[in-house]
Design a protein around this motif. Structure first.
Motif, PDB file in Angstrom:
ATOM      1  N   LEU A   1       0.976  -1.297  -0.121  1.00  0.00           N
ATOM      2  CA  LEU A   1       0.014   0.157   0.151  1.00  0.00           C
ATOM      3  C   LEU A   1       1.037   1.174  -0.083  1.00  0.00           C
ATOM      4  N   GLU A   2       1.915   1.249   0.809  1.00  0.00           N
ATOM      5  CA  GLU A   2       2.860   2.499   0.990  1.00  0.00           C
ATOM      6  C   GLU A   2       3.341   2.590  -0.414  1.00  0.00           C
ATOM      7  N   TRP A   3       3.752   1.532  -0.990  1.00  0.00           N
ATOM      8  CA  TRP A   3       4.443   1.642  -2.567  1.00  0.00           C
ATOM      9  C   TRP A   3       3.674   2.499  -3.403  1.00  0.00           C
ATOM     10  N   PHE A   4       2.402   2.056  -3.365  1.00  0.00           N
ATOM     11  CA  PHE A   4       1.499   2.581  -4.487  1.00  0.00           C
ATOM     12  C   PHE A   4       1.191   4.001  -4.201  1.00  0.00           C
ATOM     13  N   LYS A   5       1.196   4.125  -2.831  1.00  0.00           N
ATOM     14  CA  LYS A   5       0.837   5.715  -2.512  1.00  0.00           C
ATOM     15  C   LYS A   5       1.970   6.686  -3.085  1.00  0.00           C
ATOM     16  N   ASN A   6       3.461   6.120  -2.546  1.00  0.00           N
ATOM     17  CA  ASN A   6       4.423   6.939  -2.883  1.00  0.00           C
ATOM     18  C   ASN A   6       4.772   6.896  -4.319  1.00  0.00           C
TER      19      ASN A   6
ATOM     20  N   GLU B   1      -3.652   8.746  -3.574  1.00  0.00           N
ATOM     21  CA  GLU B   1      -4.196   9.118  -2.297  1.00  0.00           C
ATOM     22  C   GLU B   1      -5.798   8.546  -1.921  1.00  0.00           C
ATOM     23  N   LYS B   2      -6.104   9.015  -0.536  1.00  0.00           N
ATOM     24  CA  LYS B   2      -7.408   8.334  -0.112  1.00  0.00           C
ATOM     25  C   LYS B   2      -8.267   8.886  -1.058  1.00  0.00           C
ATOM     26  N   GLY B   3      -9.361   7.910  -1.655  1.00  0.00           N
ATOM     27  CA  GLY B   3     -10.409   8.227  -2.506  1.00  0.00           C
ATOM     28  C   GLY B   3     -10.032   7.873  -3.884  1.00  0.00           C
TER      29      GLY B   3
ATOM     30  N   ALA C   1       2.256  -8.194  -2.245  1.00  0.00           N
ATOM     31  CA  ALA C   1       3.089  -7.954  -1.214  1.00  0.00           C
ATOM     32  C   ALA C   1       4.291  -6.773  -1.907  1.00  0.00           C
ATOM     33  N   TYR C   2       5.228  -6.555  -1.098  1.00  0.00           N
ATOM     34  CA  TYR C   2       6.354  -5.674  -1.362  1.00  0.00           C
ATOM     35  C   TYR C   2       7.556  -6.491  -1.236  1.00  0.00           C
ATOM     36  N   ASP C   3       8.338  -6.503  -2.241  1.00  0.00           N
ATOM     37  CA  ASP C   3       9.591  -7.244  -2.505  1.00  0.00           C
ATOM     38  C   ASP C   3      10.774  -6.051  -2.251  1.00  0.00           C
ATOM     39  N   LYS C   4      11.400  -6.146  -0.970  1.00  0.00           N
ATOM     40  CA  LYS C   4      12.396  -5.363  -0.770  1.00  0.00           C
ATOM     41  C   LYS C   4      13.438  -5.486  -1.659  1.00  0.00           C
ATOM     42  N   LYS C   5      13.945  -6.533  -1.993  1.00  0.00           N
ATOM     43  CA  LYS C   5      15.002  -6.757  -2.785  1.00  0.00           C
ATOM     44  C   LYS C   5      14.733  -5.859  -4.198  1.00  0.00           C
ATOM     45  N   LEU C   6      13.480  -6.187  -4.853  1.00  0.00           N
ATOM     46  CA  LEU C   6      13.102  -5.554  -5.998  1.00  0.00           C
ATOM     47  C   LEU C   6      12.762  -3.941  -5.850  1.00  0.00           C
ATOM     48  N   GLU C   7      12.429  -3.813  -4.427  1.00  0.00           N
ATOM     49  CA  GLU C   7      11.821  -2.386  -4.412  1.00  0.00           C
ATOM     50  C   GLU C   7      10.572  -2.195  -4.998  1.00  0.00           C
ATOM     51  N   GLY C   8       9.433  -3.100  -5.253  1.00  0.00           N
ATOM     52  CA  GLY C   8       8.389  -2.903  -5.667  1.00  0.00           C
ATOM     53  C   GLY C   8       7.356  -3.872  -5.439  1.00  0.00           C
ATOM     54  N   PRO C   9       6.092  -3.965  -5.911  1.00  0.00           N
ATOM     55  CA  PRO C   9       5.188  -4.768  -5.467  1.00  0.00           C
ATOM     56  C   PRO C   9       5.572  -6.119  -6.373  1.00  0.00           C
TER      57      PRO C   9
END
Length: 97
Positions: free
Chosen positions: A10-15, A20-22, A82-90
């Motif tokens: 979720l944080e990745w998509f937001k950034n 944003e909300k809505g 999910a978020y993949d830390k190694k790939l830095e993306g979903p």
């Protein structure tokens, strides 16, 4: 079909997509690439408004959905994001419903 999303995703998509909300985020089938569920197709993601959603989930006021016309792509699977830390993306995982 169900859609689940981790807090990190979720944080990745937001950034990254400036969601944003809505807002609404669509998961859709696109020609090309590969996936675990459909050869020759991959999963696309876009900011979009739903027309005929077949699956939808809300997280922190943001709506994630799949249109009825794209359900075939998932072949009876739920979508887990999910978020993949190694790939830095979903990271997308498909699990049989």
């Amino acid at each position: 079909m169900n859609i689940t999303l981790s807090n990190e995703a979720l944080e990745w998509f937001k950034n990254e997509m400036l969601i944003e909300k809505g807002s609404h985020v669509r998961f859709f089938a696109k020609y090309g690439g590969s996936s675990a569920v459909q050869e020759g197709f991959s999963l696309g993601v876009a900011k979009d408004e739903p027309v005929e959603p077949a699956a939808e989930t809300e997280k922190s006021g943001i709506y994630f959905f799949v249109e009825e016309s794209d359900v075939w792509y998932f072949d009876g699977h739920d979508l887990h994001v999910a978020y993949d830390k190694k790939l830095e993306g979903p990271e997308y995982e498909y699990k049989k419903s």
